[in-house]
Design a protein around this motif. Sequence first.
Motif, PDB file in Angstrom:
ATOM      1  N   GLN A   9      -8.203   0.307 -19.816  1.00 48.15           N
ATOM      2  CA  GLN A   9      -7.414   0.113 -21.030  1.00 48.15           C
ATOM      3  C   GLN A   9      -8.139  -0.814 -21.989  1.00 48.15           C
ATOM      4  O   GLN A   9      -8.134  -0.595 -23.193  1.00 48.15           O
ATOM      5  N   HIS A  10      -8.809  -1.827 -21.467  1.00 49.74           N
ATOM      6  CA  HIS A  10      -9.561  -2.738 -22.323  1.00 49.74           C
ATOM      7  C   HIS A  10     -10.719  -2.001 -22.984  1.00 49.74           C
ATOM      8  O   HIS A  10     -10.989  -2.200 -24.166  1.00 49.74           O
ATOM      9  N   ASP A  11     -11.406  -1.144 -22.232  1.00 51.08           N
ATOM     10  CA  ASP A  11     -12.490  -0.357 -22.823  1.00 51.08           C
ATOM     11  C   ASP A  11     -11.949   0.630 -23.843  1.00 51.08           C
ATOM     12  O   ASP A  11     -12.641   0.982 -24.802  1.00 51.08           O
ATOM     13  N   ALA A  12     -10.718   1.083 -23.666  1.00 50.18           N
ATOM     14  CA  ALA A  12     -10.106   1.992 -24.637  1.00 50.18           C
ATOM     15  C   ALA A  12      -9.977   1.322 -25.997  1.00 50.18           C
ATOM     16  O   ALA A  12     -10.039   1.982 -27.031  1.00 50.18           O
ATOM     17  N   LEU A  13      -9.826   0.000 -26.010  1.00 51.62           N
ATOM     18  CA  LEU A  13      -9.774  -0.731 -27.279  1.00 51.62           C
ATOM     19  C   LEU A  13     -11.066  -0.521 -28.053  1.00 51.62           C
ATOM     20  O   LEU A  13     -11.062  -0.263 -29.252  1.00 51.62           O
ATOM     21  N   LEU A  14     -12.172  -0.640 -27.345  1.00 52.03           N
ATOM     22  CA  LEU A  14     -13.467  -0.481 -27.992  1.00 52.03           C
ATOM     23  C   LEU A  14     -13.681   0.957 -28.441  1.00 52.03           C
ATOM     24  O   LEU A  14     -14.150   1.217 -29.546  1.00 52.03           O
ATOM     25  N   ASP A  15     -13.332   1.891 -27.577  1.00 50.08           N
ATOM     26  CA  ASP A  15     -13.526   3.305 -27.894  1.00 50.08           C
ATOM     27  C   ASP A  15     -12.660   3.755 -29.058  1.00 50.08           C
ATOM     28  O   ASP A  15     -13.087   4.535 -29.901  1.00 50.08           O
ATOM     29  N   PHE A  49       0.745  -8.083 -28.374  1.00 49.14           N
ATOM     30  CA  PHE A  49       0.746  -9.447 -27.850  1.00 49.14           C
ATOM     31  C   PHE A  49       0.388  -9.487 -26.366  1.00 49.14           C
ATOM     32  O   PHE A  49      -0.333 -10.381 -25.924  1.00 49.14           O
ATOM     33  N   LYS A  50       0.859  -8.519 -25.594  1.00 49.01           N
ATOM     34  CA  LYS A  50       0.504  -8.463 -24.172  1.00 49.01           C
ATOM     35  C   LYS A  50      -0.998  -8.277 -24.007  1.00 49.01           C
ATOM     36  O   LYS A  50      -1.634  -8.940 -23.194  1.00 49.01           O
ATOM     37  N   MET A  51      -1.563  -7.344 -24.785  1.00 46.02           N
ATOM     38  CA  MET A  51      -3.000  -7.090 -24.697  1.00 46.02           C
ATOM     39  C   MET A  51      -3.794  -8.280 -25.217  1.00 46.02           C
ATOM     40  O   MET A  51      -4.845  -8.620 -24.658  1.00 46.02           O
ATOM     41  N   ALA A  52      -3.320  -8.918 -26.278  1.00 42.28           N
ATOM     42  CA  ALA A  52      -4.028 -10.064 -26.856  1.00 42.28           C
ATOM     43  C   ALA A  52      -4.179 -11.186 -25.832  1.00 42.28           C
ATOM     44  O   ALA A  52      -5.227 -11.819 -25.736  1.00 42.28           O
ATOM     45  N   ILE A  53      -3.126 -11.409 -25.059  1.00 39.71           N
ATOM     46  CA  ILE A  53      -3.184 -12.439 -24.025  1.00 39.71           C
ATOM     47  C   ILE A  53      -4.222 -12.071 -22.969  1.00 39.71           C
ATOM     48  O   ILE A  53      -4.985 -12.918 -22.509  1.00 39.71           O
ATOM     49  N   LYS A  54      -4.288 -10.800 -22.611  1.00 35.64           N
ATOM     50  CA  LYS A  54      -5.217 -10.366 -21.563  1.00 35.64           C
ATOM     51  C   LYS A  54      -6.674 -10.356 -22.014  1.00 35.64           C
ATOM     52  O   LYS A  54      -7.562 -10.653 -21.223  1.00 35.64           O
ATOM     53  N   VAL A  55      -6.937  -9.973 -23.255  1.00 30.90           N
ATOM     54  CA  VAL A  55      -8.332  -9.801 -23.687  1.00 30.90           C
ATOM     55  C   VAL A  55      -8.864 -10.947 -24.539  1.00 30.90           C
ATOM     56  O   VAL A  55     -10.022 -10.914 -24.944  1.00 30.90           O
ATOM     57  N   HIS A  56      -8.059 -11.965 -24.815  1.00 30.78           N
ATOM     58  CA  HIS A  56      -8.514 -13.061 -25.674  1.00 30.78           C
ATOM     59  C   HIS A  56      -9.760 -13.714 -25.074  1.00 30.78           C
ATOM     60  O   HIS A  56      -9.819 -13.981 -23.874  1.00 30.78           O
ATOM     61  N   ALA A  66     -15.597  -9.751 -24.397  1.00 31.85           N
ATOM     62  CA  ALA A  66     -14.218 -10.160 -24.690  1.00 31.85           C
ATOM     63  C   ALA A  66     -13.980 -10.284 -26.194  1.00 31.85           C
ATOM     64  O   ALA A  66     -12.937  -9.856 -26.693  1.00 31.85           O
ATOM     65  N   THR A  67     -14.916 -10.851 -26.907  1.00 35.78           N
ATOM     66  CA  THR A  67     -14.748 -11.019 -28.355  1.00 35.78           C
ATOM     67  C   THR A  67     -14.672  -9.659 -29.038  1.00 35.78           C
ATOM     68  O   THR A  67     -13.821  -9.436 -29.899  1.00 35.78           O
ATOM     69  N   GLU A  68     -15.534  -8.755 -28.631  1.00 37.34           N
ATOM     70  CA  GLU A  68     -15.535  -7.408 -29.214  1.00 37.34           C
ATOM     71  C   GLU A  68     -14.213  -6.702 -28.933  1.00 37.34           C
ATOM     72  O   GLU A  68     -13.646  -6.055 -29.810  1.00 37.34           O
ATOM     73  N   ARG A  69     -13.711  -6.833 -27.716  1.00 41.03           N
ATOM     74  CA  ARG A  69     -12.423  -6.217 -27.371  1.00 41.03           C
ATOM     75  C   ARG A  69     -11.283  -6.807 -28.205  1.00 41.03           C
ATOM     76  O   ARG A  69     -10.423  -6.092 -28.698  1.00 41.03           O
ATOM     77  N   PHE A  70     -11.286  -8.127 -28.350  1.00 40.21           N
ATOM     78  CA  PHE A  70     -10.227  -8.786 -29.099  1.00 40.21           C
ATOM     79  C   PHE A  70     -10.265  -8.373 -30.571  1.00 40.21           C
ATOM     80  O   PHE A  70      -9.231  -8.112 -31.183  1.00 40.21           O
ATOM     81  N   GLN A  71     -11.451  -8.288 -31.142  1.00 35.16           N
ATOM     82  CA  GLN A  71     -11.577  -7.849 -32.533  1.00 35.16           C
ATOM     83  C   GLN A  71     -11.112  -6.402 -32.692  1.00 35.16           C
ATOM     84  O   GLN A  71     -10.471  -6.053 -33.692  1.00 35.16           O
ATOM     85  N   SER A  72     -11.420  -5.565 -31.718  1.00 33.27           N
ATOM     86  CA  SER A  72     -10.955  -4.173 -31.743  1.00 33.27           C
ATOM     87  C   SER A  72      -9.431  -4.115 -31.694  1.00 33.27           C
ATOM     88  O   SER A  72      -8.809  -3.351 -32.423  1.00 33.27           O
ATOM     89  N   LEU A  73      -8.857  -4.951 -30.834  1.00 35.42           N
ATOM     90  CA  LEU A  73      -7.403  -5.010 -30.733  1.00 35.42           C
ATOM     91  C   LEU A  73      -6.786  -5.422 -32.066  1.00 35.42           C
ATOM     92  O   LEU A  73      -5.790  -4.851 -32.506  1.00 35.42           O
ATOM     93  N   GLN A  74      -7.392  -6.388 -32.733  1.00 31.81           N
ATOM     94  CA  GLN A  74      -6.881  -6.828 -34.027  1.00 31.81           C
ATOM     95  C   GLN A  74      -6.960  -5.707 -35.068  1.00 31.81           C
ATOM     96  O   GLN A  74      -6.049  -5.546 -35.877  1.00 31.81           O
ATOM     97  N   LYS A  75      -8.037  -4.920 -35.040  1.00 32.96           N
ATOM     98  CA  LYS A  75      -8.164  -3.796 -35.970  1.00 32.96           C
ATOM     99  C   LYS A  75      -7.074  -2.761 -35.708  1.00 32.96           C
ATOM    100  O   LYS A  75      -6.465  -2.236 -36.637  1.00 32.96           O
ATOM    101  N   ILE A  76      -6.858  -2.468 -34.434  1.00 36.80           N
ATOM    102  CA  ILE A  76      -5.824  -1.494 -34.064  1.00 36.80           C
ATOM    103  C   ILE A  76      -4.465  -1.968 -34.555  1.00 36.80           C
ATOM    104  O   ILE A  76      -3.719  -1.211 -35.179  1.00 36.80           O
ATOM    105  N   TYR A  77      -4.158  -3.226 -34.313  1.00 35.60           N
ATOM    106  CA  TYR A  77      -2.858  -3.758 -34.733  1.00 35.60           C
ATOM    107  C   TYR A  77      -2.724  -3.776 -36.250  1.00 35.60           C
ATOM    108  O   TYR A  77      -1.662  -3.492 -36.787  1.00 35.60           O
TER     109      TYR A  77
END
Length: 127
Positions: A9-15, A49-56, A66-77
């Motif tokens: 799921q974390h890699d899905a953020l990047l993809d 928020f659940k994902m942000a806590i996990k990937v921060h 981790a930084t790349e995943r978190f930035q991807s999550l922010q873009k998605i949100y």
Amino acid sequence: MTASREENQHDALLDAVGRSDGSTNKPTLYEALGLTSAATEHEIRKSYFKMAIKVHPDRNAGDSRATERFQSLQKIYSVLSDPEKRRIYDQTGQFEDEDGVLSEKNFESLYEYYKAKFREVTVDAIE
């Protein structure tokens, strides 16, 4: 959720935001958050928020991505939390990158689409 499933799921953020590793089977922004396109604003916010806590990055100090995943999550949100951006994403499956312009690949696809859809305007066609 198992560690392997979490990593997927974390890699899905990047993809989902366009990590270019040659893969053509990208998850949707919704799938990256573990949701469907019918998700409500509340469900999107809660999953974010659940994902942000996990990937921060602060919680994953040893993870170089981790930084790349978190930035991807922010873009998605940022896309799914904005009603207008979400409407456009739902209609096109595309979203603007951080500069507010389409990526070169997407631009070429849209250019070819409109070029095929609308014929060239010439003086003869006007008269």
